[in-house]
Motif scaffolding. Sequence first.
Motif, short mmCIF file in Angstrom:
data_model
loop_
_atom_site.label_atom_id
_atom_site.label_comp_id
_atom_site.label_asym_id
_atom_site.label_seq_id
_atom_site.Cartn_x
_atom_site.Cartn_y
_atom_site.Cartn_z
N LYS A 1 10.92 -7.44 -7.20
CA LYS A 1 9.94 -6.41 -7.64
C LYS A 1 10.56 -5.10 -7.47
N TRP A 2 10.53 -3.84 -8.21
CA TRP A 2 10.98 -2.65 -8.12
C TRP A 2 10.02 -1.53 -8.35
N TYR A 3 10.06 -0.53 -7.48
CA TYR A 3 9.07 0.60 -7.68
C TYR A 3 9.70 1.74 -7.41
N ILE A 4 9.52 2.93 -8.22
CA ILE A 4 9.86 4.13 -7.99
C ILE A 4 8.93 5.32 -8.09
N CYS A 5 9.35 6.36 -7.61
CA CYS A 5 8.28 7.91 -7.77
C CYS A 5 9.26 8.36 -9.01
N GLY A 6 8.21 8.61 -10.18
CA GLY A 6 8.65 9.19 -11.11
C GLY A 6 8.47 10.81 -11.18
N VAL B 1 0.83 -1.11 0.04
CA VAL B 1 -0.05 -0.05 -0.07
C VAL B 1 0.79 1.15 0.17
N PHE B 2 0.84 1.89 -0.91
CA PHE B 2 1.52 3.19 -1.17
C PHE B 2 0.78 4.40 -0.96
N ASN B 3 1.16 5.26 0.41
CA ASN B 3 0.12 6.35 0.92
C ASN B 3 1.03 7.46 0.58
N TYR B 4 0.36 8.46 0.04
CA TYR B 4 1.05 9.77 -0.29
C TYR B 4 0.12 10.75 -0.45
N PRO B 5 0.46 12.06 -0.49
CA PRO B 5 -0.61 13.09 -1.02
C PRO B 5 -0.89 13.01 -2.49
N LYS B 6 -1.90 12.71 -2.92
CA LYS B 6 -2.53 12.70 -4.21
C LYS B 6 -1.77 13.91 -5.14
N GLY B 7 -1.01 13.67 -6.10
CA GLY B 7 -0.49 14.96 -7.09
C GLY B 7 1.03 15.25 -6.68
N VAL B 8 1.22 14.69 -5.33
CA VAL B 8 2.56 15.08 -4.88
C VAL B 8 3.79 13.88 -5.46
N HIS B 9 3.28 12.68 -5.41
CA HIS B 9 4.32 11.70 -5.69
C HIS B 9 3.22 10.83 -6.85
N ASN B 10 4.10 9.63 -7.46
CA ASN B 10 3.33 8.52 -8.07
C ASN B 10 4.36 7.28 -7.99
N VAL B 11 3.68 6.20 -8.33
CA VAL B 11 4.39 4.89 -8.30
C VAL B 11 4.33 4.20 -9.57
N TYR B 12 5.64 3.84 -10.19
CA TYR B 12 5.90 3.12 -11.25
C TYR B 12 6.43 1.74 -10.84
N LYS B 13 6.00 0.85 -11.62
CA LYS B 13 6.69 -0.41 -11.33
C LYS B 13 7.75 -0.65 -12.47
N VAL B 14 9.00 -0.89 -11.90
CA VAL B 14 9.86 -0.96 -13.05
C VAL B 14 10.66 -2.11 -13.03
N ASN B 15 11.56 -2.27 -13.98
CA ASN B 15 12.67 -3.54 -13.87
C ASN B 15 13.91 -2.94 -12.96
#
Length: 154
Positions: free
Chosen positions: A100-105, A55-69
Amino acid sequence: MISSWLFIILAVLATFAPSILATDYVVGDDKGWTINFDYQAWARGKMLFVGDNLVFNYPKGVHNVYKVNGTGFQECSAPLDSVPLTSGKDVINLATSGRKWYICGVSRHCLDAGQKLAITVFPSSFAPSPSPTSEKSDRKFSAPSPSPTWGYSN
């Protein structure tokens, strides 16, 4: 008659047991998905299994989540054709085992502020039996030595 009811009950339990035993992991705990947080330290010692949720919690519009390699993780870059999660309460079901890898874009959050997470998801057959006194969110174990047949790759 009793055996047919027993079969139905067992079939229902087999269908719903994995979701009942699944654990929700709030990435970053109380800090959530943010900049300048050590997500590798957060993930250390956690055993995540197929069926669990991130579960990725953050203020909407401030961050995002990308699943990457693995390369995208190292370079803090998402594929051009990928679509980020942006709801501010993104839930990712861990449906397969492996790395699994996740980043903020957003901006340079990943590159300059360390907003990235790498995890290993274990097959659900490795999940420990829950004890009556343990809470689902406190499931921490030492990782078992990987079998040569797992074949995880970075």
